[in-house]
Design an enzyme around this catalytic site. Structure first.
Site, mmCIF file in Angstrom:
data_model
loop_
_atom_site.group_PDB
_atom_site.id
_atom_site.type_symbol
_atom_site.label_atom_id
_atom_site.label_comp_id
_atom_site.label_asym_id
_atom_site.label_seq_id
_atom_site.Cartn_x
_atom_site.Cartn_y
_atom_site.Cartn_z
ATOM 1 N N LYS A 1 0.841 -1.211 0.000
ATOM 2 C CA LYS A 1 0.000 0.000 0.000
ATOM 3 C C LYS A 1 0.869 1.253 0.000
ATOM 4 O O LYS A 1 0.618 2.195 -0.754
ATOM 5 C CB LYS A 1 -0.893 -0.007 1.241
ATOM 6 C CG LYS A 1 -1.536 1.350 1.519
ATOM 7 C CD LYS A 1 -2.237 1.429 2.868
ATOM 8 C CE LYS A 1 -1.357 1.551 4.065
ATOM 9 N NZ LYS A 1 -1.128 2.911 4.612
ATOM 10 N N ASN A 2 1.896 1.268 0.843
ATOM 11 C CA ASN A 2 2.684 2.494 0.997
ATOM 12 C C ASN A 2 3.646 2.741 -0.167
ATOM 13 O O ASN A 2 4.210 3.814 -0.286
ATOM 14 C CB ASN A 2 3.425 2.489 2.338
ATOM 15 C CG ASN A 2 2.464 2.731 3.493
ATOM 16 O OD1 ASN A 2 1.313 3.096 3.285
ATOM 17 N ND2 ASN A 2 2.930 2.513 4.713
ATOM 18 N N CYS B 1 -4.151 13.149 13.714
ATOM 19 C CA CYS B 1 -4.751 11.868 13.363
ATOM 20 C C CYS B 1 -4.534 10.951 14.548
ATOM 21 O O CYS B 1 -3.899 11.349 15.525
ATOM 22 C CB CYS B 1 -4.126 11.289 12.099
ATOM 23 S SG CYS B 1 -2.492 10.626 12.371
ATOM 24 N N ARG C 1 1.449 14.502 13.317
ATOM 25 C CA ARG C 1 1.844 14.257 11.934
ATOM 26 C C ARG C 1 1.760 15.459 10.994
ATOM 27 O O ARG C 1 0.975 15.491 10.045
ATOM 28 C CB ARG C 1 1.038 13.084 11.377
ATOM 29 C CG ARG C 1 1.192 11.840 12.222
ATOM 30 C CD ARG C 1 0.489 10.661 11.649
ATOM 31 N NE ARG C 1 1.204 10.097 10.519
ATOM 32 C CZ ARG C 1 0.687 9.202 9.696
ATOM 33 N NH1 ARG C 1 -0.527 8.813 9.845
ATOM 34 N NH2 ARG C 1 1.407 8.724 8.715
ATOM 35 N N ASP D 1 5.360 0.482 11.901
ATOM 36 C CA ASP D 1 4.138 -0.144 11.402
ATOM 37 C C ASP D 1 3.999 -1.609 11.827
ATOM 38 O O ASP D 1 2.987 -2.244 11.524
ATOM 39 C CB ASP D 1 4.071 -0.043 9.868
ATOM 40 C CG ASP D 1 3.809 1.382 9.399
ATOM 41 O OD1 ASP D 1 3.451 2.238 10.235
ATOM 42 O OD2 ASP D 1 3.957 1.640 8.188
ATOM 43 N N ARG E 1 -8.418 -0.211 5.319
ATOM 44 C CA ARG E 1 -7.651 0.849 4.671
ATOM 45 C C ARG E 1 -6.360 0.304 4.092
ATOM 46 O O ARG E 1 -5.850 0.832 3.106
ATOM 47 C CB ARG E 1 -7.289 1.945 5.683
ATOM 48 C CG ARG E 1 -8.453 2.759 6.131
ATOM 49 C CD ARG E 1 -7.984 3.865 7.025
ATOM 50 N NE ARG E 1 -6.937 4.636 6.349
ATOM 51 C CZ ARG E 1 -6.245 5.618 6.913
ATOM 52 N NH1 ARG E 1 -6.492 5.955 8.167
ATOM 53 N NH2 ARG E 1 -5.331 6.266 6.247
#
Ligand code: EPZ
Length: 437
Positions: free
Chosen positions: A40-41, A134, A139, A325, A417
């Site tokens: 995803k990233n 968030c 961030r 992560d 997500r």
């Protein structure tokens, strides 16, 4: 042609309002192979890169997760034609129609700020909503902005929006990031490809996703050296073209790491396929110290629980250190290890929300600022828990897989997500998970 464009929901909020839950019965060791999806990233900046050219950008192995749909939706608003055919995505931005990322999107996905650099570089103007707070901390994107200013953009701020202008184009510069930022490095790298002259970025992020983006940009005609190291050099070019050949996104190392931990925490035997083992070296080293046996091949990792699990401390760091992560998932694993482990989070200031929920399942965790002290060998039991961010949710699913009885994980949209069909993948390895509305 067999090409199908996914119909986008009518409003942005529609993307996020459905409230699925996972009902998980714990106690079954996982067995078998679990495939990894594309990252995803890495996919998010790759999609944003399509703003840099009027040519056709062909991407492969794009995970069908919510953040990707949000990014595709954002590009469509900006003026990109987006064709989705399973995991193949073709993007073409003949014209920038509206160089803007609205609040509705930026608030749900900070990575929307990745359009900033490409838009200023190509259109001379970008307007991006301020990200705001968030779940995992403040961030900010101040480092993206400071670097863009060094490339000659004028930055202003009004009505909750950041506006960047460079009507006569960007100019190469020597940039030293005060702090390592992944999307900041990516944003600037994209901007610098179209700036005049040379840009040198020091203290750049070394994440594999940055390297993957550089590979894509190079295939579009960019001149980039040093991606994957902390100094990246970019010679600006007048224009970029479409991809020479379809660009295949790298495997999702965080997803792969989550499945390795799933194998270990359930005392199972799991082969994670289609991954890049070198991208997971820091996690593998810690799991091995903890007593987990890990076999590896060119594109797979096999986890076998073997003897007892031991507590091993970790500190999150930028790549190649232990990924933030994977911190939440590792914490779930440490609730089952013998002894006490110290988990130190140095990247984000508020990334321990999963600890509160793990406590509700019977874990013994004490939080002290940036540190979590986890006393292991706790018997977890099923409970109702709430997913708060993507990786926190993954850690709750992992805990639920070893908990006694039934766990209901609420607000699964957080997990959707960034994990492609996580329940289907885990069910195929023997997990008992049901998705209910
Ligand atoms: C990327 O976020 C990832 N997102 C995150 O993945 C990941 O957790 C993070 O890098 C760290 O590895 C994407 O790649 C889309 P940073 P990013 O800029 O780029 C501070 C997931 O779960 N900072 O490297 O936004 C910042 O507050 C996600 O998939 C500034 O102060 O992270 C943080 O403390 C969540 N000013 C630190 O730097 C800035 O301008 C690192 O953030 C930028 C960042």
């Amino acid at each position: 042609m067999g090409t199908k464009t996914e119909t986008a929901p009518t409003t942005y909020t529609a993307i996020y309002t459905h409230m699925d839950k996972f009902v998980i019965q714990g106690g079954t060791p996982l067995h078998g192979a679990i495939p990894t999806s594309g990252s995803k990233n890495a996919a998010l900046p790759a999609i944003a890169a399509a703003l840099l050219t009027d040519g056709e950008v062909q991407l492969r192995r794009i995970p069908r997760v919510r953040d990707i749909r949000t990014m595709e939706r954002l590009l469509e608003d900006i003026g990109t034609e987006v064709q989705v055919n399973g995991e193949d995505v073709t993007l073409q931005t003949r014209q920038i129609v509206s160089p803007e990322a609205p609040y509705e999107l930026v608030k749900t996905m900070r990575a929307s700020s990745l359009v900033l650099g490409p838009l200023v570089a190509r259109a001379g103007r970008a307007r991006v909503s301020m990200p705001g707070g968030c779940a995992i901390g403040a961030r900010p994107i101040n480092l993206h902005l400071a670097a863009l200013e060094q490339l000659g953009a004028t930055i202003s701020q009004e009505y909750g929006y950041i506006e960047a202008n460079a009507p006569r184009g960007l100019k190469g510069a020597h940039i030293r990031f005060d702090r390592i930022t992944v999307t900041g490095t990516e944003d600037l790298m994209m901007a610098a490809t179209l700036a005049s002259g040379e840009t040198v970025m020091e203290n750049a992020a070394r994440e594999p996703e940055v390297e993957d983006l550089a590979r894509l940009l190079i295939s579009m005609g960019a001149k980039i050296e040093g991606a994957g190291t902390s100094t990246i050099r970019i010679q600006g070019v007048d224009r970029l073209h479409g991809t020479d050949a379809p660009h295949i996104i790298i495997a999702d190392r965080i997803e792969a790491g989550t499945f390795l931990i799933a194998g270990a925490i359930t005392r199972g035997d799991v082969r994670v396929t289609g991954c890049v083992p070198e991208h997971l070296d820091a996690l593998i080293a810690k799991m091995q110290q903890a007593g987990v046996q890990i076999g590896r091949g060119a594109d797979w990792l096999q986890v076998t629980a073997g003897g007892p699990l031991r507590a091993v401390d970790i500190t999150t760091e930028e790549h190649p250190g232990f990924a933030t992560d994977l911190q939440a998932q590792y914490m779930a694993l440490m609730t089952q290890a013998e002894g006490i482990s110290l988990i130190t989070e140095t990247i984000f200031e508020n990334r321990f929300m999963h600890a509160q929920e793990l406590l509700r399942m019977g874990a013994n965790i004490r939080l002290e600022g940036k540190q979590a002290i986890v006393a292991g060998q706790t018997t977890l039991s099923g409970a109702g828990v709430i997913a708060s961010d993507l990786r926190a949710s993954a850690s709750l699913v992992l805990a639920a897989l070893v908990a006694r009885g039934e766990t209901v994980v609420d607000r699964v949209y957080h997990i959707d997500r960034g994990y492609e069909q996580i329940e289907a993948k885990l069910i195929a390895a023997g997990a008992d998970i049901q998705r209910v509305e």
